[in-house]
Design a protein around this motif. Sequence first.
Motif, PDB file in Angstrom:
ATOM      1  N   HIS A   1       1.954   3.263  -3.192  1.00  0.00           N
ATOM      2  CA  HIS A   1       1.091   4.236  -3.864  1.00  0.00           C
ATOM      3  C   HIS A   1       1.491   5.632  -3.395  1.00  0.00           C
ATOM      4  O   HIS A   1       1.616   5.868  -2.190  1.00  0.00           O
ATOM      5  CB  HIS A   1      -0.381   3.970  -3.555  1.00  0.00           C
ATOM      6  CG  HIS A   1      -1.294   4.734  -4.451  1.00  0.00           C
ATOM      7  ND1 HIS A   1      -1.473   6.093  -4.338  1.00  0.00           N
ATOM      8  CD2 HIS A   1      -2.043   4.321  -5.505  1.00  0.00           C
ATOM      9  CE1 HIS A   1      -2.319   6.498  -5.275  1.00  0.00           C
ATOM     10  NE2 HIS A   1      -2.684   5.436  -5.990  1.00  0.00           N
TER      11      HIS A   1
ATOM     12  N   LEU B   1      -7.689   1.607  -4.268  1.00  0.00           N
ATOM     13  CA  LEU B   1      -6.682   0.820  -3.548  1.00  0.00           C
ATOM     14  C   LEU B   1      -6.964  -0.678  -3.679  1.00  0.00           C
ATOM     15  O   LEU B   1      -6.037  -1.478  -3.837  1.00  0.00           O
ATOM     16  CB  LEU B   1      -6.617   1.226  -2.081  1.00  0.00           C
ATOM     17  CG  LEU B   1      -5.993   2.596  -1.803  1.00  0.00           C
ATOM     18  CD1 LEU B   1      -6.025   2.903  -0.309  1.00  0.00           C
ATOM     19  CD2 LEU B   1      -4.562   2.668  -2.329  1.00  0.00           C
TER      20      LEU B   1
ATOM     21  N   SER C   1      -0.199   3.251   6.694  1.00  0.00           N
ATOM     22  CA  SER C   1      -1.303   2.297   6.737  1.00  0.00           C
ATOM     23  C   SER C   1      -1.064   1.277   7.840  1.00  0.00           C
ATOM     24  O   SER C   1       0.076   1.061   8.262  1.00  0.00           O
ATOM     25  CB  SER C   1      -1.476   1.576   5.392  1.00  0.00           C
ATOM     26  OG  SER C   1      -0.406   0.687   5.160  1.00  0.00           O
TER      27      SER C   1
ATOM     28  N   VAL D   1      -0.541   7.306  -0.498  1.00  0.00           N
ATOM     29  CA  VAL D   1      -0.638   6.663   0.817  1.00  0.00           C
ATOM     30  C   VAL D   1       0.557   7.082   1.665  1.00  0.00           C
ATOM     31  O   VAL D   1       1.698   6.805   1.321  1.00  0.00           O
ATOM     32  CB  VAL D   1      -0.695   5.127   0.684  1.00  0.00           C
ATOM     33  CG1 VAL D   1      -0.645   4.467   2.069  1.00  0.00           C
ATOM     34  CG2 VAL D   1      -1.961   4.703  -0.056  1.00  0.00           C
TER      35      VAL D   1
ATOM     36  N   LEU E   1       0.835  -1.210   0.000  1.00  0.00           N
ATOM     37  CA  LEU E   1       0.000   0.000   0.000  1.00  0.00           C
ATOM     38  C   LEU E   1       0.868   1.258   0.000  1.00  0.00           C
ATOM     39  O   LEU E   1       0.538   2.254  -0.654  1.00  0.00           O
ATOM     40  CB  LEU E   1      -0.935   0.007   1.208  1.00  0.00           C
ATOM     41  CG  LEU E   1      -2.078  -1.004   1.176  1.00  0.00           C
ATOM     42  CD1 LEU E   1      -2.782  -1.052   2.522  1.00  0.00           C
ATOM     43  CD2 LEU E   1      -3.060  -0.685   0.055  1.00  0.00           C
TER      44      LEU E   1
END
Length: 99
Positions: free
Chosen positions: A21, A58, A27, A24, A18
């Motif tokens: 990206h 996502l 997380s 982001v 994640l």
Amino acid sequence: MIAVVGGLVYTTELEDFLHTHPDVRHSAVYGVRDQGRIERIHATVVLVPGSTITAEDLRAMVRDGRGELYIPDRIEFVDALLLTDAGKPDKKELRRRAV
């Protein structure tokens, strides 16, 4: 790790993915058991300011990059992650709040 129907999902692997990206910032990925006692993948995500990425965006990225097994059932966007005294995401509290 999260034991899901069909295999095992490694939380740090999904978090690292994640983070690839550009929208982001942070997380936390964790498992939450549903009413049928099946563990579901949850992700709490902090986005960079001004991002317009959606949970479905996502999910599509995860589907394409890691496969169906790794797709989070729930993605929640927050301004900041809850942290433990050690400065790590407080997955126990995130899990408790997700129920």
